[in-house]
Design a protein around this motif. Structure first.
Motif, mmCIF file in Angstrom:
data_model
loop_
_atom_site.group_PDB
_atom_site.id
_atom_site.type_symbol
_atom_site.label_atom_id
_atom_site.label_comp_id
_atom_site.label_asym_id
_atom_site.label_seq_id
_atom_site.Cartn_x
_atom_site.Cartn_y
_atom_site.Cartn_z
ATOM 1 N N CYS A 135 11.606 8.781 3.007
ATOM 2 C CA CYS A 135 10.177 8.507 3.142
ATOM 3 C C CYS A 135 9.399 9.178 2.018
ATOM 4 O O CYS A 135 8.597 8.544 1.324
ATOM 5 N N ALA A 154 6.527 3.965 4.650
ATOM 6 C CA ALA A 154 7.210 3.382 5.809
ATOM 7 C C ALA A 154 8.532 2.746 5.390
ATOM 8 O O ALA A 154 9.549 2.878 6.087
ATOM 9 N N THR A 174 0.853 -1.184 0.000
ATOM 10 C CA THR A 174 0.000 0.000 0.000
ATOM 11 C C THR A 174 0.890 1.235 0.000
ATOM 12 O O THR A 174 2.117 1.139 0.114
ATOM 13 N N PHE A 213 0.989 3.364 2.368
ATOM 14 C CA PHE A 213 1.597 3.410 3.705
ATOM 15 C C PHE A 213 2.852 2.544 3.747
ATOM 16 O O PHE A 213 3.884 2.941 4.307
#
Length: 267
Positions: A156, A98, A92, A94
């Motif tokens: 990130c 991460a 995903t 995220f």
């Protein structure tokens, strides 16, 4: 194991290429940040002109040795860690962001000492090996906490947003290099703008002469604020963003190209 080898070779090649392209602008940026920490802010054009007038063209290549070595090692580590995290974390957006943050924190272990040598060489006009010979080992990790924040935020946003857009647009297909260039340039510029205040504080810590008292992140931030308020944390952002676009774009274009070439050889 073969996949890791591909990541290492592609990461090393991309690191060397993007460092050679971006180093002259990095030299200007470091001098501007050091000037701001001393309360004597300079413009990009004025600082570059002064470097050229006082030190010649070599001023823009000062300290390039450590970044070249660092780039090969750091990019290999960054891409390997990012690829492994992407396999373990959810597929995903995220998971992509991460993975980028974890890869950035991991690379900070390498980039902190190399950044210290590069910045000392640029500010003092010395050769990196001379700086290393006169530096105690513990001093090499000055600014490490701030550098972990810097690298974590940067990677990130940079790799996280690039991977999210790449996956959404192309899935498992290899993206065309013009698309890689466009997306990586945009994600790199955004990432650099997000992490720049951390980079400025880190530079203010690492630019302190070796014999001078150690400067904490809080002390460095206070000195910057006294020297120019909030604007001091963004001193040199112009050339740095230009450099970030060149570096981040060339890094991922080279990475995707080498990775694709090696994959073709494997098949």
């Amino acid at each position: 194991m073969r996949d890791a080898a591909v990541e290492i070779v592609a990461g090393s090649a991309s690191g060397l290429i993007c460092t050679l392209i971006g180093h002259p602008l990095d030299c200007v940026k470091v001098r501007q940040q050091a000037d701001a920490a001393r309360g004597r802010p300079t413009s990009t054009a004025a600082r570059a002109a002064r470097m050229l007038r006082e030190e010649g063209v070599q001023a823009f290549a000062r300290g390039v040795g450590p970044p070249l070595v660092n780039a090969a090692l750091m990019n290999s580590l960054m891409f390997v860690v990012f690829a492994e995290c992407r396999r373990m974390l959810p597929d995903t957006a995220f998971g992509a962001f991460a993975s980028g943050a974890i890869a950035g924190v991991a690379t900070a272990t390498l980039s902190t000492p190399f950044d210290y040598l590069k910045i000392q060489a640029q500010v003092r006009g010395s050769r990196p090996l001379a700086v290393l010979g006169a530096t105690r080992p513990g001093v090499l990790f000055r600014g490490h906490a701030m550098n972990m924040l810097r690298e974590g935020v940067f990677t990130c946003v940079y790799l996280g947003s690039y991977d999210a857009v790449r996956s959404a647009s192309f899935g498992e297909e290899r993206p065309p290099l013009p698309a890689v260039a466009a997306v990586s340039a945009a994600s790199g510029a955004l990432a650099w703008a997000c992490n720049y205040p951390f980079d400025t504080v880190k530079t203010a810590q690492q630019a302190v002469p070796p014999g001078a008292p150690r400067r904490s992140a809080v002390d460095a931030a206070r000195a910057l604020w006294r020297g120019g308020g909030a604007a001091a944390f963004f001193r040199g952002l112009g050339p740095s963003t230009t450099r970030a676009v060149l570096v981040t774009c060339s890094r991922l274009v080279a990475y995707e190209w080498v990775r694709g070439a090696l994959s073709n050889v494997k098949s």
